[in-house]
Write a protein that holds these residues in place. Structure first.
Motif, mmCIF file in Angstrom:
data_model
loop_
_atom_site.group_PDB
_atom_site.id
_atom_site.type_symbol
_atom_site.label_atom_id
_atom_site.label_comp_id
_atom_site.label_asym_id
_atom_site.label_seq_id
_atom_site.Cartn_x
_atom_site.Cartn_y
_atom_site.Cartn_z
ATOM 1 N N LEU A 27 0.832 -1.214 0.000
ATOM 2 C CA LEU A 27 0.000 0.000 0.000
ATOM 3 C C LEU A 27 0.860 1.256 0.000
ATOM 4 O O LEU A 27 0.564 2.222 -0.706
ATOM 5 C CB LEU A 27 -0.944 0.004 1.199
ATOM 6 C CG LEU A 27 -2.139 -0.938 1.103
ATOM 7 C CD1 LEU A 27 -2.823 -1.078 2.448
ATOM 8 C CD2 LEU A 27 -3.116 -0.462 0.047
ATOM 9 N N ALA A 28 1.943 1.247 0.773
ATOM 10 C CA ALA A 28 2.844 2.402 0.813
ATOM 11 C C ALA A 28 3.499 2.608 -0.553
ATOM 12 O O ALA A 28 3.603 3.743 -1.045
ATOM 13 C CB ALA A 28 3.905 2.209 1.889
ATOM 14 N N GLU A 31 0.828 4.012 -2.923
ATOM 15 C CA GLU A 31 0.549 5.430 -2.692
ATOM 16 C C GLU A 31 1.662 6.309 -3.267
ATOM 17 O O GLU A 31 1.398 7.359 -3.854
ATOM 18 C CB GLU A 31 0.358 5.705 -1.203
ATOM 19 C CG GLU A 31 -0.233 7.060 -0.934
ATOM 20 C CD GLU A 31 -0.761 7.210 0.477
ATOM 21 O OE1 GLU A 31 -1.773 7.901 0.636
ATOM 22 O OE2 GLU A 31 -0.164 6.636 1.407
ATOM 23 N N LEU A 34 1.151 6.503 -7.114
ATOM 24 C CA LEU A 34 -0.039 7.144 -7.676
ATOM 25 C C LEU A 34 0.299 8.480 -8.315
ATOM 26 O O LEU A 34 1.026 9.293 -7.752
ATOM 27 C CB LEU A 34 -1.092 7.371 -6.586
ATOM 28 C CG LEU A 34 -1.761 6.126 -6.022
ATOM 29 C CD1 LEU A 34 -2.678 6.500 -4.864
ATOM 30 C CD2 LEU A 34 -2.534 5.389 -7.098
ATOM 31 N N THR A 38 -4.461 10.363 -3.078
ATOM 32 C CA THR A 38 -4.122 9.424 -2.020
ATOM 33 C C THR A 38 -4.849 8.103 -2.258
ATOM 34 O O THR A 38 -5.588 7.951 -3.232
ATOM 35 C CB THR A 38 -4.581 9.985 -0.663
ATOM 36 O OG1 THR A 38 -6.022 10.066 -0.686
ATOM 37 C CG2 THR A 38 -3.977 11.346 -0.383
ATOM 38 N N LEU A 39 -4.666 7.165 -1.350
ATOM 39 C CA LEU A 39 -5.396 5.903 -1.450
ATOM 40 C C LEU A 39 -6.901 6.124 -1.368
ATOM 41 O O LEU A 39 -7.673 5.446 -2.053
ATOM 42 C CB LEU A 39 -4.939 4.937 -0.356
ATOM 43 C CG LEU A 39 -3.532 4.373 -0.520
ATOM 44 C CD1 LEU A 39 -3.149 3.539 0.690
ATOM 45 C CD2 LEU A 39 -3.420 3.557 -1.790
ATOM 46 N N LEU A 42 -8.069 7.049 -4.663
ATOM 47 C CA LEU A 42 -8.095 5.866 -5.516
ATOM 48 C C LEU A 42 -9.368 5.059 -5.262
ATOM 49 O O LEU A 42 -10.041 4.643 -6.206
ATOM 50 C CB LEU A 42 -6.849 5.014 -5.263
ATOM 51 C CG LEU A 42 -6.731 3.730 -6.079
ATOM 52 C CD1 LEU A 42 -6.633 4.033 -7.571
ATOM 53 C CD2 LEU A 42 -5.521 2.930 -5.615
ATOM 54 N N ASP A 55 -4.407 3.276 -12.892
ATOM 55 C CA ASP A 55 -4.861 2.865 -11.554
ATOM 56 C C ASP A 55 -4.913 1.341 -11.455
ATOM 57 O O ASP A 55 -4.456 0.750 -10.473
ATOM 58 C CB ASP A 55 -6.250 3.432 -11.236
ATOM 59 C CG ASP A 55 -6.277 4.933 -11.038
ATOM 60 O OD1 ASP A 55 -5.235 5.523 -10.661
ATOM 61 O OD2 ASP A 55 -7.356 5.525 -11.246
#
Length: 106
Positions: A27-28, A31, A34, A38-39, A42, A55
């Motif tokens: 996840l980090a 992010e 991207l 931010t998440l 998304l 995406d």
């Protein structure tokens, strides 16, 4: 076999099955990758149907890496995802949902 209780989603890539998972590290990395937002942004793009192919690709790569895959987004450019782009988008959405809700909520 993918374990939905662990937030895993299965994907067949170039004929080989992979279990994808959005770990905290994945996840980090996602992010940081991207292009915008931010998440949460998304998630909102997926909920509204306004997500991009970038995406989808970013989510697939993060999920693969969270599942132990050592490749990069560049490795997926010529790869065959079983079910094509539509299936890839569904898997990306499932992966994102699995990361942020308990299996009994879905």
């Amino acid at each position: 076999m993918a374990n939905p209780w662990a937030g895993e989603v299965a994907l067949t890539l170039d004929g080989a099955r992979h279990d994808l998972k959005l770990t905290l590290g994945a996840l980090a990395e996602l992010e940081a990758e991207l292009a915008t937002g931010t998440l949460i942004d998304l998630v909102e793009r997926f909920e509204s149907g306004a997500f991009s192919s970038r995406d989808v690709l970013s989510l697939i790569v993060a999920g693969l890496r969270g599942g132990g895959w050592k490749g990069t987004a560049r490795d997926l450019l010529a790869a065959e995802i079983e079910g094509g782009p539509l299936k890839a988008a569904r898997i990306a959405a499932q992966l994102l949902a699995a990361a942020f809700m308990a299996p009994d909520e879905g």
